[in-house]
Structures are given as structure tokens and as C-alpha cells.
Design an enzyme around this catalytic site. Structure first.
Site, PDB file in Angstrom:
ATOM      1  N   ASN A  54     -12.649  40.284  56.734  1.00  0.00           N
ATOM      2  CA  ASN A  54     -12.779  38.908  56.249  1.00  0.00           C
ATOM      3  C   ASN A  54     -13.091  39.003  54.762  1.00  0.00           C
ATOM      4  O   ASN A  54     -14.213  39.328  54.387  1.00  0.00           O
ATOM      5  CB  ASN A  54     -13.923  38.211  57.011  1.00  0.00           C
ATOM      6  N   TRP A  55     -12.067  38.729  53.946  1.00  0.00           N
ATOM      7  CA  TRP A  55     -12.253  38.899  52.498  1.00  0.00           C
ATOM      8  C   TRP A  55     -13.018  37.724  51.876  1.00  0.00           C
ATOM      9  O   TRP A  55     -13.342  37.763  50.701  1.00  0.00           O
ATOM     10  CB  TRP A  55     -10.886  39.077  51.816  1.00  0.00           C
ATOM     11  N   LYS A  56     -13.266  36.673  52.660  1.00  0.00           N
ATOM     12  CA  LYS A  56     -13.992  35.490  52.151  1.00  0.00           C
ATOM     13  C   LYS A  56     -13.352  35.025  50.836  1.00  0.00           C
ATOM     14  O   LYS A  56     -12.149  35.106  50.704  1.00  0.00           O
ATOM     15  CB  LYS A  56     -15.475  35.824  52.020  1.00  0.00           C
ATOM     16  N   HIS A 107     -16.412  30.224  61.236  1.00  0.00           N
ATOM     17  CA  HIS A 107     -17.318  31.217  60.650  1.00  0.00           C
ATOM     18  C   HIS A 107     -18.631  30.524  60.270  1.00  0.00           C
ATOM     19  O   HIS A 107     -18.639  29.353  59.893  1.00  0.00           O
ATOM     20  CB  HIS A 107     -16.662  31.834  59.405  1.00  0.00           C
ATOM     21  N   GLU A 163     -21.387  37.035  65.656  1.00  0.00           N
ATOM     22  CA  GLU A 163     -21.901  37.322  64.323  1.00  0.00           C
ATOM     23  C   GLU A 163     -23.297  36.728  64.161  1.00  0.00           C
ATOM     24  O   GLU A 163     -23.428  35.549  63.780  1.00  0.00           O
ATOM     25  CB  GLU A 163     -20.974  36.726  63.259  1.00  0.00           C
ATOM     26  N   GLY A 223     -23.922  39.826  55.611  1.00  0.00           N
ATOM     27  CA  GLY A 223     -24.088  40.039  54.174  1.00  0.00           C
ATOM     28  C   GLY A 223     -25.499  40.444  53.774  1.00  0.00           C
ATOM     29  O   GLY A 223     -25.839  40.445  52.594  1.00  0.00           O
ATOM     30  N   GLU A 268     -20.373  30.602  57.731  1.00  0.00           N
ATOM     31  CA  GLU A 268     -20.400  29.999  56.384  1.00  0.00           C
ATOM     32  C   GLU A 268     -19.716  28.641  56.381  1.00  0.00           C
ATOM     33  O   GLU A 268     -20.109  27.741  55.649  1.00  0.00           O
ATOM     34  CB  GLU A 268     -19.758  30.970  55.374  1.00  0.00           C
ATOM     35  N   GLY A 296     -16.941  41.914  56.687  1.00  0.00           N
ATOM     36  CA  GLY A 296     -16.891  41.263  55.375  1.00  0.00           C
ATOM     37  C   GLY A 296     -16.894  42.303  54.270  1.00  0.00           C
ATOM     38  O   GLY A 296     -15.854  42.872  53.924  1.00  0.00           O
ATOM     39  N   GLY A 297     -18.057  42.587  53.738  1.00  0.00           N
ATOM     40  CA  GLY A 297     -18.208  43.479  52.580  1.00  0.00           C
ATOM     41  C   GLY A 297     -17.422  44.781  52.672  1.00  0.00           C
ATOM     42  O   GLY A 297     -16.706  45.152  51.723  1.00  0.00           O
ATOM     43  N   SER A 340     -22.655  42.943  58.696  1.00  0.00           N
ATOM     44  CA  SER A 340     -22.991  44.224  58.050  1.00  0.00           C
ATOM     45  C   SER A 340     -22.469  45.432  58.813  1.00  0.00           C
ATOM     46  O   SER A 340     -23.091  46.492  58.805  1.00  0.00           O
ATOM     47  CB  SER A 340     -24.500  44.336  57.821  1.00  0.00           C
TER      48      SER A 340
HETATM   49  P1  PGA Z   1     -20.492  41.203  56.340  1.00  0.00           P
HETATM   50  O1  PGA Z   1     -19.744  39.850  56.752  1.00  0.00           O
HETATM   51  O2  PGA Z   1     -19.764  42.326  57.011  1.00  0.00           O
HETATM   52  O3  PGA Z   1     -20.394  41.265  54.840  1.00  0.00           O
HETATM   53  O4  PGA Z   1     -21.902  41.080  56.823  1.00  0.00           O
HETATM   54  C1  PGA Z   1     -19.245  39.669  58.051  1.00  0.00           C
HETATM   55  C2  PGA Z   1     -18.663  38.276  58.178  1.00  0.00           C
HETATM   56  O5  PGA Z   1     -19.253  37.330  57.631  1.00  0.00           O
HETATM   57  O6  PGA Z   1     -17.635  38.073  58.842  1.00  0.00           O
END
Ligand code: PGA
Length: 255
Positions: free
Chosen positions: A13-15, A99, A171, A177, A101, A238-239, A217
């Protein structure tokens, strides 16, 4: 994971990251990095504006491009949104839905998650439906209630056949994050609970066929242990999906 029973899906997930040039260059790296014989289904969900270019970049490789959100109406006056038909015109077959967010910053509710996921299924796009508790909920010991409530509302009205075409991403919000990962045991426990909740909504056979990812994470160091759990069928990352070497290591855990 259980490759015999279920599809294992490693999704990045590149956000809101990477402009056009950066997208092309990272995808070139990814195409070289991801092993061509992986048993995982590999997916990168890029910002909508970069989907067209991204699809071109990964052509001929085993990387799929996904969306991060999609609207439930077919077309019309919904400024800023994109439709399933637009995704289909680029042959996009996956979209993240709900998600945390989006729930936190953009007013997404279980009701809109349900509608967006249904629109995906109708268009033959696989929705990756995100659920998870926040820190306060975990500390008050109500994780199971929160997750059950989200799963029941997000999948409301779906047939067993439709449920079998969804992916659920567990999640925990406190792990996204933050560098704080749920332990493999904690993640397994909730993923199992999600499967049992789904069995209650339709039937055990369908529940056993649904891919359930862990996200929060996940990284090159902890992926192997998380993915060794019987009910964790992949990751939403994500990251670590913004670094080709780390993403490759995660994909390589699927054997
Ligand atoms: P993260 O994000 O791996 O940076 O914690 C995961 C996500 O929000 O899908």
C-alpha cells in the site's frame, strides 16, 4: 499461511507516496526484485493518478497493480472519486477498501465500506476490506467485539460466493506506521477470530477459503514469523513496500 487451502496475497500500500518518475523507477526495481516463481499473488496499490503508468510498467511481470479506494456509484457527480469501470479499463482487479486512514480522515464508515466492497464484487474486482481496533479498544479488551461488529457490517448482505471473493486485512490501528507490530500470536488470534466470524455469517467451507492478511508494520524482519501462522494468508504492507529489497524479502517468505 496455508497455500493448499488459500491464495496468499502480498500487497503493498503505497498510500500518498511517489510522483510519476518515482513510481516508474520503483516499479522497475520491483519487477527485477520480485522472484518470478513466487507462489504469492503480488500486488502494489498505487495512488489513482499513477495507476495507468504503473500498469504499463509491470506488464509481463507477475506484479499486479491495485487501487487504494473506489466509489460505489457507477458514475456521476462525485468529485474526486473514481469508479470500478475506470479501474476495469486498466484491468485493475484489486482495491483496498476501508483502510483505517480513510475511516479516520475521510469519514469512511462500515456502511460506505460495505457499499464500496459490493460495487467491487459486482465489477469482478477483489475488495481488500480493512478492519482493526485502536489502542484504547485493545487495552479495554474489546478487540473481539470491535472486529466482529466491523466484519458483520462490512460484509452485510453478501452471499457466500461473494464473501469467497473478498480479502480481509486485519490491521490493528496501533500497529500502522508506528513500528509496533502485533506479535505473531496476537495477529493469528484475531485472524482466526475473523475466520470464525465469517463462518458464522455464511459457512465454514467459505470461511476457510477466504484470504486474511495481516497489516501494521510488517517488514523484512518480522514477515516470516507472521506468515508462518496458520490463519495469516499474506500481508498489507505500507512502509516496507516502498523499498524493493524489503518487499522482495517479504515476498520470499511465501514458500
Ligand atoms: P505500515 O502500513 O506497514 O506502514 O504500518 C500498513 C498499512 O497501513 O496498510
Amino acid at each position: 499461511m496455508n497455500l493448499e487451502k488459500r491464495k496468499v496475497v502480498i500487497a503493498g500500500n503505497w498510500k500518498m507516496n511517489k510522483n510519476l518518475e518515482e513510481t516508474k523507477s520503483l516499479l522497475d526495481e520491483m519487477v527485477n526484485a520480485v522472484p518470478s516463481d513466487t507462489k504469492a499473488t503480488v500486488l502494489l496499490c498505487v495512488p489513482a493518478i499513477n495507476i495507468a503508468a504503473a500498469v504499463e510498467c509491470v506488464k509481463g511481470s507477475n506484479i499486479n497493480i491495485g487501487a487504494q479506494n473506489v466509489h460505489f456509484e457507477k458514475s456521476g457527480a462525485f468529485t474526486g472519486e473514481i469508479s470500478t469501470d475506470m479501474l476495469k479499463s486498466y484491468d485493475v482487479k484489486y482495491s483496498i477498501i476501508g483502510h483505517s486512514e480513510r475511516r479516520q480522515y475521510f469519514g469512511e464508515t462500515d456502511e460506505t465500506v460495505n457499499k464500496r466492497a459490493k460495487a467491487c464484487l459486482d465489477a469482478d474486482i477483489c475488495p481488500i476490506i480493512c478492519v482493526g481496533e485502536n489502542l484504547e479498544e485493545r487495552e479495554s479488551d474489546i478487540t473481539a467485539n470491535v472486529i466482529k461488529n466491523q466484519i458483520e457490517k462490512d460484509l452485510a448482505g453478501f452471499t457466500a460466493e461473494e464473501i469467497s471473493r473478498t480479502i480481509i486485512a486485519y490491521e490493528p490501528i496501533w500497529a500502522i506506521g508506528t513500528g509496533k507490530t502485533a506479535t505473531a500470536r496476537q495477529a493469528q488470534e484475531v485472524c482466526r477470530f475473523i475466520r470464525d466470524t465469517i463462518a458464522g455469517l455464511c459457512n465454514r467451507e467459505t470461511a476457510e477459503s477466504v484470504t486474511i492478511q495481516y497489516g501494521g508494520s510488517m517488514n523484512a524482519k518480522n514477515a516470516a514469523e507472521l506468515l508462518s501462522m496458520p490463519d495469516i494468508d499474506g500481508g498489507l504492507i505500507g512502509g516496507a513496500s516502498l523499498k524493493s529489497a524489503d518487499f522482495r524479502t517479504i515476498v520470499s517468505c511465501v514458500k
